[in-house]
Enzyme design. Structure first.
Site, PDB file in Angstrom:
ATOM      1  N   ASP A  39       0.764  -1.284   0.116  1.00 27.26           N
ATOM      2  CA  ASP A  39      -0.165  -0.121  -0.044  1.00 27.26           C
ATOM      3  C   ASP A  39       0.812   1.342   0.201  1.00 27.26           C
TER       4      ASP A  39
ATOM      5  N   PHE B  65      -6.892  -3.920  -5.013  1.00 25.25           N
ATOM      6  CA  PHE B  65      -7.771  -2.902  -4.313  1.00 25.25           C
ATOM      7  C   PHE B  65      -7.212  -1.471  -4.516  1.00 25.25           C
TER       8      PHE B  65
ATOM      9  N   GLU C 288      -7.229   5.528  -6.325  1.00 25.88           N
ATOM     10  CA  GLU C 288      -7.985   6.793  -5.780  1.00 25.88           C
ATOM     11  C   GLU C 288      -9.297   6.230  -6.160  1.00 25.88           C
TER      12      GLU C 288
ATOM     13  N   THR D 227     -15.956  -1.153  -9.895  1.00 25.79           N
ATOM     14  CA  THR D 227     -16.975  -0.507  -9.378  1.00 25.79           C
ATOM     15  C   THR D 227     -18.305  -0.460 -10.408  1.00 25.79           C
ATOM     16  N   ASP D 228     -19.109  -0.224  -9.761  1.00 31.01           N
ATOM     17  CA  ASP D 228     -20.500  -0.343 -10.760  1.00 31.01           C
ATOM     18  C   ASP D 228     -20.720   1.198 -11.485  1.00 31.01           C
ATOM     19  N   GLU D 229     -19.900   2.060 -11.028  1.00 30.61           N
ATOM     20  CA  GLU D 229     -19.851   3.164 -11.772  1.00 30.61           C
ATOM     21  C   GLU D 229     -19.285   3.302 -13.371  1.00 30.61           C
TER      22      GLU D 229
ATOM     23  N   TYR E  38     -13.240   9.733 -12.228  1.00 28.32           N
ATOM     24  CA  TYR E  38     -12.915   8.461 -11.359  1.00 28.32           C
ATOM     25  C   TYR E  38     -13.401   7.118 -12.126  1.00 28.32           C
TER      26      TYR E  38
ATOM     27  N   SER F 237     -11.472   6.252 -15.238  1.00 27.74           N
ATOM     28  CA  SER F 237     -10.046   5.822 -14.963  1.00 27.74           C
ATOM     29  C   SER F 237     -10.110   3.923 -14.438  1.00 27.74           C
ATOM     30  N   LYS F 238     -11.410   3.825 -14.001  1.00 25.84           N
ATOM     31  CA  LYS F 238     -11.664   2.573 -13.572  1.00 25.84           C
ATOM     32  C   LYS F 238     -12.072   1.619 -14.520  1.00 25.84           C
TER      33      LYS F 238
ATOM     34  N   ARG G 224     -28.312   5.456  -4.777  1.00 24.09           N
ATOM     35  CA  ARG G 224     -27.203   4.424  -4.631  1.00 24.09           C
ATOM     36  C   ARG G 224     -27.606   3.340  -3.936  1.00 24.09           C
TER      37      ARG G 224
ATOM     38  N   ASP H  48     -24.912  20.942  -6.341  1.00 26.57           N
ATOM     39  CA  ASP H  48     -24.740  19.392  -6.810  1.00 26.57           C
ATOM     40  C   ASP H  48     -23.103  19.404  -7.437  1.00 26.57           C
TER      41      ASP H  48
HETATM   42  P1  NAD Z   1      -9.571   3.872  -0.543  1.00 30.73           P
HETATM   43  O1  NAD Z   1      -9.368   5.138  -1.024  1.00 30.73           O
HETATM   44  O2  NAD Z   1     -10.300   3.594   0.915  1.00 30.73           O
HETATM   45  O3  NAD Z   1      -8.390   3.008  -0.283  1.00 30.73           O
HETATM   46  C1  NAD Z   1      -7.384   2.903  -1.268  1.00 30.73           C
HETATM   47  C2  NAD Z   1      -6.121   2.387  -0.782  1.00 30.73           C
HETATM   48  O4  NAD Z   1      -5.217   2.195  -1.996  1.00 30.73           O
HETATM   49  C3  NAD Z   1      -5.438   3.166   0.189  1.00 30.73           C
HETATM   50  O5  NAD Z   1      -5.185   2.503   1.334  1.00 30.73           O
HETATM   51  C4  NAD Z   1      -4.432   3.844  -0.683  1.00 30.73           C
HETATM   52  O6  NAD Z   1      -3.248   4.117   0.330  1.00 30.73           O
HETATM   53  C5  NAD Z   1      -4.226   2.883  -1.674  1.00 30.73           C
HETATM   54  N1  NAD Z   1      -3.243   3.202  -2.876  1.00 30.73           N
HETATM   55  C6  NAD Z   1      -3.846   4.451  -3.430  1.00 30.73           C
HETATM   56  N2  NAD Z   1      -2.800   4.504  -4.763  1.00 30.73           N
HETATM   57  C7  NAD Z   1      -1.942   3.681  -4.434  1.00 30.73           C
HETATM   58  C8  NAD Z   1      -0.790   2.995  -5.308  1.00 30.73           C
HETATM   59  N3  NAD Z   1      -0.430   3.764  -6.180  1.00 30.73           N
HETATM   60  N4  NAD Z   1      -0.027   1.875  -4.792  1.00 30.73           N
HETATM   61  C9  NAD Z   1      -0.477   1.231  -3.879  1.00 30.73           C
HETATM   62  N5  NAD Z   1      -1.375   1.444  -2.968  1.00 30.73           N
HETATM   63  C10 NAD Z   1      -2.151   2.620  -3.265  1.00 30.73           C
HETATM   64  O7  NAD Z   1     -10.586   3.012  -1.449  1.00 30.73           O
HETATM   65  P2  NAD Z   1     -11.739   1.765  -1.140  1.00 30.73           P
HETATM   66  O8  NAD Z   1     -13.152   2.461  -0.966  1.00 30.73           O
HETATM   67  O9  NAD Z   1     -11.401   0.906  -0.234  1.00 30.73           O
HETATM   68  O10 NAD Z   1     -11.680   0.985  -2.647  1.00 30.73           O
HETATM   69  C11 NAD Z   1     -11.021  -0.174  -2.777  1.00 30.73           C
HETATM   70  C12 NAD Z   1     -11.339  -0.636  -4.210  1.00 30.73           C
HETATM   71  O11 NAD Z   1     -12.684  -0.778  -4.479  1.00 30.73           O
HETATM   72  C13 NAD Z   1     -10.831   0.672  -5.281  1.00 30.73           C
HETATM   73  O12 NAD Z   1     -10.358  -0.069  -6.310  1.00 30.73           O
HETATM   74  C14 NAD Z   1     -12.340   1.024  -5.659  1.00 30.73           C
HETATM   75  O13 NAD Z   1     -12.279   1.594  -6.987  1.00 30.73           O
HETATM   76  C15 NAD Z   1     -13.144  -0.108  -5.533  1.00 30.73           C
HETATM   77  N6  NAD Z   1     -14.849   0.028  -5.002  1.00 30.73           N
HETATM   78  C16 NAD Z   1     -14.988   0.865  -4.085  1.00 30.73           C
HETATM   79  C17 NAD Z   1     -16.176   1.030  -3.704  1.00 30.73           C
HETATM   80  C18 NAD Z   1     -16.604   2.058  -2.618  1.00 30.73           C
HETATM   81  O14 NAD Z   1     -17.900   1.957  -2.242  1.00 30.73           O
HETATM   82  N7  NAD Z   1     -15.845   2.423  -1.633  1.00 30.73           N
HETATM   83  C19 NAD Z   1     -17.161   0.378  -4.437  1.00 30.73           C
HETATM   84  C20 NAD Z   1     -16.911  -0.507  -5.512  1.00 30.73           C
HETATM   85  C21 NAD Z   1     -15.633  -0.559  -5.837  1.00 30.73           C
HETATM   86  O1  DAU Z   2     -20.704   2.982  -6.506  1.00 31.75           O
HETATM   87  C1  DAU Z   2     -19.457   2.474  -6.077  1.00 31.75           C
HETATM   88  C2  DAU Z   2     -18.785   3.735  -5.928  1.00 31.75           C
HETATM   89  O2  DAU Z   2     -19.242   4.209  -4.734  1.00 31.75           O
HETATM   90  C3  DAU Z   2     -17.026   3.456  -5.549  1.00 31.75           C
HETATM   91  O3  DAU Z   2     -16.741   3.035  -6.821  1.00 31.75           O
HETATM   92  C4  DAU Z   2     -16.344   4.638  -5.103  1.00 31.75           C
HETATM   93  O4  DAU Z   2     -15.351   4.597  -4.936  1.00 31.75           O
HETATM   94  C5  DAU Z   2     -17.113   5.280  -3.870  1.00 31.75           C
HETATM   95  O5  DAU Z   2     -16.529   6.474  -3.528  1.00 31.75           O
HETATM   96  C6  DAU Z   2     -18.660   5.486  -4.187  1.00 31.75           C
HETATM   97  O6  DAU Z   2     -18.827   6.792  -4.977  1.00 31.75           O
HETATM   98  P1  DAU Z   2     -20.008   7.590  -4.636  1.00 31.75           P
HETATM   99  O7  DAU Z   2     -19.789   8.861  -5.411  1.00 31.75           O
HETATM  100  O8  DAU Z   2     -21.516   6.887  -5.126  1.00 31.75           O
HETATM  101  O9  DAU Z   2     -20.066   7.983  -3.160  1.00 31.75           O
HETATM  102  P2  DAU Z   2     -19.983   9.192  -2.296  1.00 31.75           P
HETATM  103  O10 DAU Z   2     -20.114   8.563  -0.870  1.00 31.75           O
HETATM  104  O11 DAU Z   2     -18.948  10.088  -2.441  1.00 31.75           O
HETATM  105  O12 DAU Z   2     -21.390   9.810  -2.440  1.00 31.75           O
HETATM  106  C7  DAU Z   2     -22.541   8.710  -2.321  1.00 31.75           C
HETATM  107  C8  DAU Z   2     -23.662   9.902  -2.654  1.00 31.75           C
HETATM  108  O13 DAU Z   2     -23.820  10.889  -1.758  1.00 31.75           O
HETATM  109  C9  DAU Z   2     -23.523  10.572  -4.283  1.00 31.75           C
HETATM  110  O14 DAU Z   2     -24.696  10.531  -4.863  1.00 31.75           O
HETATM  111  C10 DAU Z   2     -23.072  11.879  -3.805  1.00 31.75           C
HETATM  112  C11 DAU Z   2     -23.528  12.252  -2.440  1.00 31.75           C
HETATM  113  N1  DAU Z   2     -23.062  13.020  -1.397  1.00 31.75           N
HETATM  114  C12 DAU Z   2     -21.731  12.817  -1.285  1.00 31.75           C
HETATM  115  C13 DAU Z   2     -21.185  13.519  -0.200  1.00 31.75           C
HETATM  116  C14 DAU Z   2     -19.587  12.996  -0.025  1.00 31.75           C
HETATM  117  C15 DAU Z   2     -23.757  14.131  -0.859  1.00 31.75           C
HETATM  118  O15 DAU Z   2     -24.945  14.370  -1.067  1.00 31.75           O
HETATM  119  N2  DAU Z   2     -22.902  14.901  -0.134  1.00 31.75           N
HETATM  120  C16 DAU Z   2     -21.533  14.677   0.269  1.00 31.75           C
HETATM  121  O16 DAU Z   2     -21.189  15.390   0.964  1.00 31.75           O
END
Ligand code: NAD
Ligand code: DAU
Length: 355
Positions: free
Chosen positions: A32, A80, A83, A133-135, A159, A162-163, A223, A290
């Site tokens: 990491d 995992f 960004e 991700t589903d995005e 984001y 890039s995914k 969501r 927004d």
């Molecule tokens: P996060 O941002 O909490 O954690 C990302 C981790 O990756 C961190 O520990 C960071 O230090 C590390 N990292 C970043 N750049 C790196 C690099 N170049 N080399 C090595 N380590 C690096 O993210 P998360 O929410 O835990 O998401 C993890 C994975 O799951 C991501 O690929 C994200 O796209 C995917 N994902 C997230 C969600 C969600 O809701 N959070 C949903 C679906 C998929």
């Molecule tokens: O769908 C999977 C994705 O979910 C992952 O791939 C991403 O890594 C993860 O960050 C998440 O993305 P979202 O953009 O959906 O999550 P976030 O928590 O940023 O926002 C959830 C919803 O809430 C979105 O519609 C934006 C809204 N929001 C978010 C923030 C931070 C607000 O209304 N206010 C806020 O302050």
């Protein structure tokens, strides 16, 4: 046996590492970069555990990754590292291209170099699992069916673009080089160790601090929420039983408008930690500008994973959100440790401009 996990100090990666070590005898090599989102405090219970080896490094550093893989000879690599925050990708997409696209490319190449040289039995048993991700599927309108694995990729944010690019690289490394890959595309996660820039932990933290609960736009964006440990169990299942080259959607059939999520959190906090002044946490809700290009609705059809691999989530939204809030109330030290100067800079920049 050993598996290598990248990004295992972040939210989902750390939950995966912790849940894996609770169930398996294998060693985990945890690579990491420790960006603002990666936190060793999350892994503190693993200190002294000789089945967990933490390595500070970047998936984009091919030499370091190649050396690490050659030394530990993992039977699987799970990516995992990314960004992950959409709002940050709008402010500064460069890091997202670097880690999510270039980093995944470098990781794939390092893994391919190792995998090419394995004896046949180890070569056929090896897996590279890419967590996505589903995005990548873009946005749905109200009456559309949930995303399935055949939906077209239509990413709308830096984001998700890039995914999507990283998913395509993984697919190409299977079709071109035969690398045994698996990809999972999951909906929104929530649960312990979620960095408080994302909606659910931000709202819990701000509510407790008496700050505004910022809702983007009208708050009717939808969501599809999944408790993080259910995502981890899906990844374990796909790693063990998934068909090479396939993608699997992961979700818990829990679609909710953002405003309903925030009200649900406020109601549980009213019960668990009533405000001293007798007011309601929902009084702190504020509608702000927004998000540019804000996707209106995500919904995941997890039917393939359920039918073909027999996976099912354990938590409903109601049970999972209560557990999550209880965890944040019991772990205020963790919250204090991760909300450092960098966190305050981000929150200032993001929300002062919007209100
Ligand atoms: P996060 O941002 O909490 O954690 C990302 C981790 O990756 C961190 O520990 C960071 O230090 C590390 N990292 C970043 N750049 C790196 C690099 N170049 N080399 C090595 N380590 C690096 O993210 P998360 O929410 O835990 O998401 C993890 C994975 O799951 C991501 O690929 C994200 O796209 C995917 N994902 C997230 C969600 C969600 O809701 N959070 C949903 C679906 C998929
Ligand atoms: O769908 C999977 C994705 O979910 C992952 O791939 C991403 O890594 C993860 O960050 C998440 O993305 P979202 O953009 O959906 O999550 P976030 O928590 O940023 O926002 C959830 C919803 O809430 C979105 O519609 C934006 C809204 N929001 C978010 C923030 C931070 C607000 O209304 N206010 C806020 O302050």
């Amino acid at each position: 046996m050993t598996i290598l996990v990248s990004g295992g100090a972040g939210f989902i990666g750390a939950n995966f590492v912790l849940s894996w070590l609770e169930r398996h005898d294998e060693t985990i090599i945890n690579l990491d970069k420790l960006t603002y989102a990666g936190n060793l405090d999350t892994l503190k219970d693993l200190r002294g555990n000789n089945r967990h080896v933490f390595v500070h490094g970047d998936i984009g550093d091919r030499e370091q990754v190649s050396e690490l893989i050659a030394r530990h000879r993992p039977r699987a690599v799970i990516n995992f590292a990314a960004e992950s925050h959409v709002d940050r990708s709008i402010h500064g997409p460069g890091d997202f291209i670097q880690t999510n696209v270039v980093g995944t490319f470098n990781l794939l190449e390092a893994v391919r170099g190792y995998w090419d040289g394995l004896p046949e039995d180890e070569k056929s048993a090896f897996r590279f699992l890419h967590v996505s991700t589903d995005e990548v599927y873009g946005t749905l309108s109200k009456d559309d069916a949930p995303f399935n694995e055949l939906n077209r990729y239509e990413p709308n944010s830096p984001y998700s673009a890039s995914k999507a690019a990283s998913d395509h690289l993984v697919r190409a490394w299977y079709h071109t080089y035969g690398l045994p890959v698996l990809t999972t595309n999951c909906s929104n996660n929530y649960g312990p160790y979620h960095f408080p820039e994302k909606l659910i932990p931000l709202v819990i933290l701000n509510a407790l601090l008496g700050k505004n609960l910022p809702i983007y736009g009208d708050g009717q964006q939808i969501r599809d929420w999944l408790y993080v440990r259910d995502h981890c169990s899906a990844i374990r299942r796909v790693l063990q039983e998934g068909k090479i080259g396939e993608t699997y959607n992961v979700g818990g059939w829990n679609e909710k408008p953002n405003l309903d999520v925030v009200h649900a959190i406020c109601a549980i906090l009213d019960e668990l930690k009533p405000k001293a002044d007798g007011g309601r946490y929902s009084d702190q809700i504020v509608f702000v500008k927004d998000r540019p290009g804000h996707d209106r609705r995500y919904a995941i059809d997890a039917g393939k994973l359920e039918r073909e691999l027999g996976w099912k989530p354990q938590e409903t939204f109601e049970t999972g959100i209560r557990k999550t809030i209880e965890w944040y109330l019991a772990n205020q030290d963790w919250v204090r440790n991760v909300t450092s100067g960098d966190y305050r800079d981000w929150v200032g920049k993001q929300y002062e401009a919007q209100s």
